[in-house]
Motif scaffolding. Structure first.
Motif, PDB file in Angstrom:
ATOM      1  N   VAL A 142       0.932  -1.291  -0.091  1.00  0.00           N
ATOM      2  CA  VAL A 142      -0.053   0.119  -0.051  1.00  0.00           C
ATOM      3  C   VAL A 142       0.741   1.223   0.055  1.00  0.00           C
ATOM      4  CG1 VAL A 142      -1.932  -1.030   1.050  1.00  0.00           C
ATOM      5  CG2 VAL A 142      -0.254  -0.039   2.651  1.00  0.00           C
ATOM      6  N   ALA A 143       2.109   1.164   0.312  1.00  0.00           N
ATOM      7  CA  ALA A 143       2.974   2.473   0.510  1.00  0.00           C
ATOM      8  C   ALA A 143       4.327   1.847   0.568  1.00  0.00           C
ATOM      9  CB  ALA A 143       2.669   3.188   1.731  1.00  0.00           C
ATOM     10  N   THR A 144       5.290   3.007   0.315  1.00  0.00           N
ATOM     11  CA  THR A 144       6.938   2.866   0.248  1.00  0.00           C
ATOM     12  C   THR A 144       7.197   3.614   1.478  1.00  0.00           C
ATOM     13  OG1 THR A 144       6.690   2.144  -2.061  1.00  0.00           O
ATOM     14  CG2 THR A 144       8.865   2.761  -0.843  1.00  0.00           C
ATOM     15  N   ILE A 145       8.024   3.192   2.136  1.00  0.00           N
ATOM     16  CA  ILE A 145       8.735   4.171   3.388  1.00  0.00           C
ATOM     17  C   ILE A 145      10.298   4.349   2.619  1.00  0.00           C
ATOM     18  CG2 ILE A 145       9.289   4.356   5.685  1.00  0.00           C
ATOM     19  CD1 ILE A 145       6.453   3.647   5.242  1.00  0.00           C
ATOM     20  N   SER A 146      10.544   5.485   2.667  1.00  0.00           N
ATOM     21  CA  SER A 146      11.914   5.715   1.876  1.00  0.00           C
ATOM     22  C   SER A 146      12.742   6.618   3.023  1.00  0.00           C
ATOM     23  CB  SER A 146      11.891   6.567   0.709  1.00  0.00           C
ATOM     24  OG  SER A 146      10.930   5.942  -0.424  1.00  0.00           O
ATOM     25  N   LEU A 147      13.884   6.410   3.288  1.00  0.00           N
ATOM     26  CA  LEU A 147      15.026   7.147   3.700  1.00  0.00           C
ATOM     27  C   LEU A 147      15.364   8.416   3.090  1.00  0.00           C
ATOM     28  CD1 LEU A 147      16.575   6.830   6.374  1.00  0.00           C
ATOM     29  CD2 LEU A 147      18.395   5.892   4.770  1.00  0.00           C
ATOM     30  N   ARG A 148      15.171   9.630   3.656  1.00  0.00           N
ATOM     31  CA  ARG A 148      15.514  10.889   3.166  1.00  0.00           C
ATOM     32  C   ARG A 148      16.929  11.059   4.385  1.00  0.00           C
ATOM     33  NH1 ARG A 148      10.076  14.352   3.404  1.00  0.00           N
ATOM     34  NH2 ARG A 148       9.320  13.702   1.585  1.00  0.00           N
ATOM     35  N   LYS A 149      17.911  11.551   3.355  1.00  0.00           N
ATOM     36  CA  LYS A 149      19.009  11.869   4.069  1.00  0.00           C
ATOM     37  C   LYS A 149      19.317  13.236   4.797  1.00  0.00           C
ATOM     38  CE  LYS A 149      21.905   9.075   0.990  1.00  0.00           C
ATOM     39  NZ  LYS A 149      21.497   8.026   1.456  1.00  0.00           N
ATOM     40  N   GLY A 150      20.029  13.295   5.940  1.00  0.00           N
ATOM     41  CA  GLY A 150      20.107  14.598   6.462  1.00  0.00           C
ATOM     42  C   GLY A 150      21.279  15.470   5.523  1.00  0.00           C
ATOM     43  N   GLU A 151      21.228  16.432   6.320  1.00  0.00           N
ATOM     44  CA  GLU A 151      22.079  17.427   5.583  1.00  0.00           C
ATOM     45  C   GLU A 151      23.128  18.034   6.665  1.00  0.00           C
ATOM     46  OE1 GLU A 151      19.960  21.011   4.171  1.00  0.00           O
ATOM     47  OE2 GLU A 151      18.867  19.631   2.756  1.00  0.00           O
ATOM     48  N   THR A 152      24.426  18.286   6.075  1.00  0.00           N
ATOM     49  CA  THR A 152      25.579  18.890   6.974  1.00  0.00           C
ATOM     50  C   THR A 152      25.760  20.147   6.476  1.00  0.00           C
ATOM     51  OG1 THR A 152      26.296  16.568   7.343  1.00  0.00           O
ATOM     52  CG2 THR A 152      27.772  18.235   7.804  1.00  0.00           C
ATOM     53  N   GLY A 153      26.095  21.054   7.396  1.00  0.00           N
ATOM     54  CA  GLY A 153      26.620  22.275   6.766  1.00  0.00           C
ATOM     55  C   GLY A 153      27.291  23.138   7.917  1.00  0.00           C
ATOM     56  N   PRO A 154      27.652  24.447   7.741  1.00  0.00           N
ATOM     57  CA  PRO A 154      28.226  25.297   8.793  1.00  0.00           C
ATOM     58  C   PRO A 154      27.198  25.934   9.828  1.00  0.00           C
ATOM     59  CG  PRO A 154      28.111  26.526   6.917  1.00  0.00           C
ATOM     60  CD  PRO A 154      27.646  25.016   6.360  1.00  0.00           C
ATOM     61  N   VAL A 155      27.619  26.102  11.035  1.00  0.00           N
ATOM     62  CA  VAL A 155      26.581  26.350  12.083  1.00  0.00           C
ATOM     63  C   VAL A 155      27.646  27.220  12.960  1.00  0.00           C
ATOM     64  CG1 VAL A 155      25.099  25.742  14.014  1.00  0.00           C
ATOM     65  CG2 VAL A 155      25.259  24.446  11.989  1.00  0.00           C
ATOM     66  N   VAL A 156      27.190  28.591  13.264  1.00  0.00           N
ATOM     67  CA  VAL A 156      27.506  29.452  14.108  1.00  0.00           C
ATOM     68  C   VAL A 156      27.541  29.028  15.518  1.00  0.00           C
ATOM     69  CG1 VAL A 156      27.921  31.788  14.854  1.00  0.00           C
ATOM     70  CG2 VAL A 156      27.353  31.415  12.295  1.00  0.00           C
ATOM     71  N   VAL A 157      28.555  28.558  16.065  1.00  0.00           N
ATOM     72  CA  VAL A 157      28.373  28.060  17.564  1.00  0.00           C
ATOM     73  C   VAL A 157      29.026  28.969  18.568  1.00  0.00           C
ATOM     74  CG1 VAL A 157      28.333  25.454  16.948  1.00  0.00           C
ATOM     75  CG2 VAL A 157      30.505  26.730  17.389  1.00  0.00           C
ATOM     76  N   ASP A 158      29.988  29.952  17.893  1.00  0.00           N
ATOM     77  CA  ASP A 158      30.231  31.125  18.815  1.00  0.00           C
ATOM     78  C   ASP A 158      30.016  32.624  18.283  1.00  0.00           C
ATOM     79  OD1 ASP A 158      31.726  32.877  20.459  1.00  0.00           O
ATOM     80  OD2 ASP A 158      33.313  31.518  20.813  1.00  0.00           O
ATOM     81  N   GLU A 159      28.827  33.200  18.358  1.00  0.00           N
ATOM     82  CA  GLU A 159      28.599  34.289  17.628  1.00  0.00           C
ATOM     83  C   GLU A 159      29.760  35.259  17.742  1.00  0.00           C
ATOM     84  OE1 GLU A 159      26.433  36.877  15.152  1.00  0.00           O
ATOM     85  OE2 GLU A 159      25.769  34.782  15.407  1.00  0.00           O
ATOM     86  N   ASP A 160      30.118  35.563  19.099  1.00  0.00           N
ATOM     87  CA  ASP A 160      31.040  36.634  19.474  1.00  0.00           C
ATOM     88  C   ASP A 160      32.359  36.239  18.617  1.00  0.00           C
ATOM     89  OD1 ASP A 160      31.972  38.869  20.952  1.00  0.00           O
ATOM     90  OD2 ASP A 160      33.151  37.428  22.177  1.00  0.00           O
ATOM     91  N   ALA A 161      32.957  34.921  18.648  1.00  0.00           N
ATOM     92  CA  ALA A 161      34.324  34.784  17.944  1.00  0.00           C
ATOM     93  C   ALA A 161      33.965  34.887  16.240  1.00  0.00           C
ATOM     94  CB  ALA A 161      34.586  33.147  18.323  1.00  0.00           C
ATOM     95  N   PHE A 162      32.983  34.491  15.927  1.00  0.00           N
ATOM     96  CA  PHE A 162      32.835  34.828  14.464  1.00  0.00           C
ATOM     97  C   PHE A 162      32.605  36.266  14.229  1.00  0.00           C
ATOM     98  CE2 PHE A 162      29.288  34.573  10.946  1.00  0.00           C
ATOM     99  CZ  PHE A 162      30.321  34.397   9.854  1.00  0.00           C
ATOM    100  N   ALA A 163      32.097  37.048  14.675  1.00  0.00           N
ATOM    101  CA  ALA A 163      32.006  38.485  14.603  1.00  0.00           C
ATOM    102  C   ALA A 163      33.296  38.990  14.892  1.00  0.00           C
ATOM    103  CB  ALA A 163      30.839  39.061  15.510  1.00  0.00           C
TER     104      ALA A 163
END
Length: 199
Positions: free
Chosen positions: A65-86
Motif C-alpha cells: 500500500v505504500a513505500t517508506i523511503s529514507l531521506r538523508k540529512g544535511e550537513t553544513g556550517p553552523v555558528v556556535v560562537d557568535e562573538d568569535a565569528f563576529a
C-alpha cells in the motif's frame, strides 16, 4: 420523545464521539511518534548494514500500500560562537560594516548567510579572502588568503528522516484492513488500556 429530548440525545452522542476521537487522536499521536522513531532507527541500521533505503508497507493480505523511503540529512556550517565569528569578520574585513555592536558584536544577518554559504560550498569552516589590487597601478596589494573561521563548525543541520509514499488505492486498502481487524496487532496500542499502552 420531544424534539428537545432528541437534541439532548444527539448532543450526548456527539459528546461521546468527541471524547472518543480526542482519546484516539492522543493515542495515535503517541503511537505515531514512537513508530516513527523505531522506523528511523531500523532504516538507519538497514542503510548502514545493507545499503537499504526504502521498504514496502505490505498489508497482512499481501497488498503493498505504500513505500517508506529514507531521506538523508544535511550537513553544513553552523555558528556556535557568535562573538568569535563576529570578531573574526571585524578583524578580517575592517573597512566593511558587516558587523554591528550592541552588548556583543554580531555579524549582520545577510553577510552571515553569505559567509556561511561559502563555507557550505567549501565543506569546511573556511573562507577565501580574494586578493586586493590597486586600481591605479594594477599591482596586487594583498594576496588571496584562506581563513579558518572561528566560532563556526560543520555539523549536521537536519536529521535524517523518512517519508511515506502511498500507492494508488493504498489509503483505502489500509482503511479497509483497519476496519476489518486485519491490522489489530499493529494498532493494538490504540485500544489498549493505559497500563498495557505504557508496557
Amino acid at each position: 420523545m420531544t424534539a428537545a429530548e432528541q437534541n439532548v440525545e444527539s448532543l450526548r452522542d456527539l459528546a461521546v464521539e468527541a471524547a472518543a476521537l480526542k482519546l484516539l487522536a492522543e493515542r495515535v499521536a503517541t503511537s505515531r511518534k514512537d513508530v516513527q522513531a523505531r522506523t528511523q532507527r531500523a532504516l538507519d541500521a538497514a542503510a548502514e548494514r545493507d545499503g537499504v533505503e526504502r521498504v514496502a508497507a505490505t498489508l497482512p493480505g499481501g497488498e503493498t500500500v505504500a513505500t517508506i523511503s529514507l531521506r538523508k540529512g544535511e550537513t553544513g556550517p553552523v555558528v556556535v560562537d557568535e562573538d568569535a565569528f563576529a570578531r573574526w569578520v571585524r578583524t578580517t574585513f575592517p573597512d566593511e560594516q558587516w558587523t554591528e555592536t550592541a552588548i556583543v558584536r554580531r555579524v549582520r544577518p545577510w553577510k552571515a548567510v553569505e559567509l556561511l554559504a561559502e563555507m557550505a560550498a567549501a565543506g569546511a569552516a573556511r573562507v577565501v579572502v580574494a586578493e586586493q589590487v590597486d586600481e591605479t597601478t594594477g599591482e596586487v596589494v594583498v594576496e588571496a588568503v584562506v581563513h579558518d573561521v572561528p566560532g563556526v563548525v560543520i555539523k549536521p543541520t537536519r536529521a535524517r528522516t523518512h517519508a511515506v509514499t502511498w500507492r494508488k488505492g493504498g489509503k483505502d486498502a489500509t482503511a479497509e484492513a483497519w476496519r476489518t481487524g486485519a491490522l489489530a496487532g499493529q494498532l493494538a496500542a490504540l485500544t489498549a488500556g493505559e497500563e498495557e499502552a505504557a508496557a
